[in-house]
Design a protein around this motif. Structure first.
Motif, PDB file in Angstrom:
ATOM      1  N   UNK A  64       0.822  -1.215   0.000  1.00 36.78           N
ATOM      2  CA  UNK A  64       0.000   0.000   0.000  1.00 36.78           C
ATOM      3  C   UNK A  64       0.854   1.262   0.000  1.00 36.78           C
ATOM      4  N   UNK A  65       0.475   2.210  -0.875  1.00 36.82           N
ATOM      5  CA  UNK A  65       1.169   3.487  -0.964  1.00 36.82           C
ATOM      6  C   UNK A  65       2.379   3.505  -1.874  1.00 36.82           C
ATOM      7  N   UNK A  66       2.826   2.340  -2.357  1.00 33.84           N
ATOM      8  CA  UNK A  66       3.977   2.271  -3.253  1.00 33.84           C
ATOM      9  C   UNK A  66       3.502   2.447  -4.690  1.00 33.84           C
ATOM     10  N   UNK A  67       4.217   3.238  -5.480  1.00 34.08           N
ATOM     11  CA  UNK A  67       3.868   3.444  -6.883  1.00 34.08           C
ATOM     12  C   UNK A  67       4.513   2.395  -7.767  1.00 34.08           C
ATOM     13  N   UNK A  68       3.708   1.781  -8.632  1.00 38.24           N
ATOM     14  CA  UNK A  68       4.183   0.786  -9.595  1.00 38.24           C
ATOM     15  C   UNK A  68       3.963   1.364 -10.983  1.00 38.24           C
ATOM     16  N   UNK A  69       5.037   1.619 -11.748  1.00 36.27           N
ATOM     17  CA  UNK A  69       4.897   2.354 -13.000  1.00 36.27           C
ATOM     18  C   UNK A  69       4.424   1.508 -14.186  1.00 36.27           C
ATOM     19  N   UNK A  70       3.523   2.103 -14.954  1.00 33.58           N
ATOM     20  CA  UNK A  70       3.151   1.626 -16.287  1.00 33.58           C
ATOM     21  C   UNK A  70       3.621   2.719 -17.234  1.00 33.58           C
ATOM     22  N   UNK A  71       4.510   2.397 -18.153  1.00 38.93           N
ATOM     23  CA  UNK A  71       5.054   3.414 -19.054  1.00 38.93           C
ATOM     24  C   UNK A  71       4.686   3.075 -20.487  1.00 38.93           C
ATOM     25  N   UNK A  72       4.021   4.022 -21.153  1.00 33.27           N
ATOM     26  CA  UNK A  72       3.641   3.841 -22.547  1.00 33.27           C
ATOM     27  C   UNK A  72       4.481   4.777 -23.405  1.00 33.27           C
ATOM     28  N   UNK A  73       5.039   4.231 -24.482  1.00 34.33           N
ATOM     29  CA  UNK A  73       5.886   4.990 -25.389  1.00 34.33           C
ATOM     30  C   UNK A  73       5.384   4.824 -26.813  1.00 34.33           C
ATOM     31  N   UNK A  74       5.238   5.929 -27.509  1.00 38.27           N
ATOM     32  CA  UNK A  74       4.883   5.877 -28.933  1.00 38.27           C
ATOM     33  C   UNK A  74       6.146   5.517 -29.702  1.00 38.27           C
TER      34      UNK A  74
END
Length: 104
Positions: A64-74
């Motif tokens: 809880x409270x930790x950020x998990x990144x989703x990264x989208x690149x064109x």
């Protein structure tokens, strides 16, 4: 995306280890070893700024409270408009103590 239709649009989404088993549109491929989805999208009409492929994941243990990144690149588009982020955006997914996950 701009003043003319965008064609040959290709995006790539990287996802963290806490997410697995992505479901995907038929226009996407998954590389589970690299944790990447690569999607070839249909053309995007002039003036539209968004695409909305529906992708879902199995969520593992999140702190809880930790950020998990989703990264989208064109990766490609014709024409290829310039922007200050070079076609990349990152959403951080977080869980609250009740287990609800929000990505923003």
């Amino acid at each position: 995306m701009g003043e003319s239709d965008a064609t040959n649009v290709r995006y790539q989404l990287s996802y963290p280890e806490a997410l697995s088993s992505p479901t995907k549109p038929s226009t996407c491929t998954v590389d589970t070893a690299q944790r990447l989805l690569t999607c070839d999208m249909t053309d995007i009409a002039a003036g539209h700024q968004t695409i909305t492929p529906l992708i879902s994941f199995t969520v593992g243990r999140l702190t809880p409270g930790t950020g998990y990144p989703l990264t989208m690149t064109r990766l490609s588009a014709s024409p290829y408009p310039s922007d200050p982020n070079n076609g990349t955006m990152t959403l951080l997914c977080t869980a609250d103590t009740s287990g609800e996950v929000t990505c923003a």
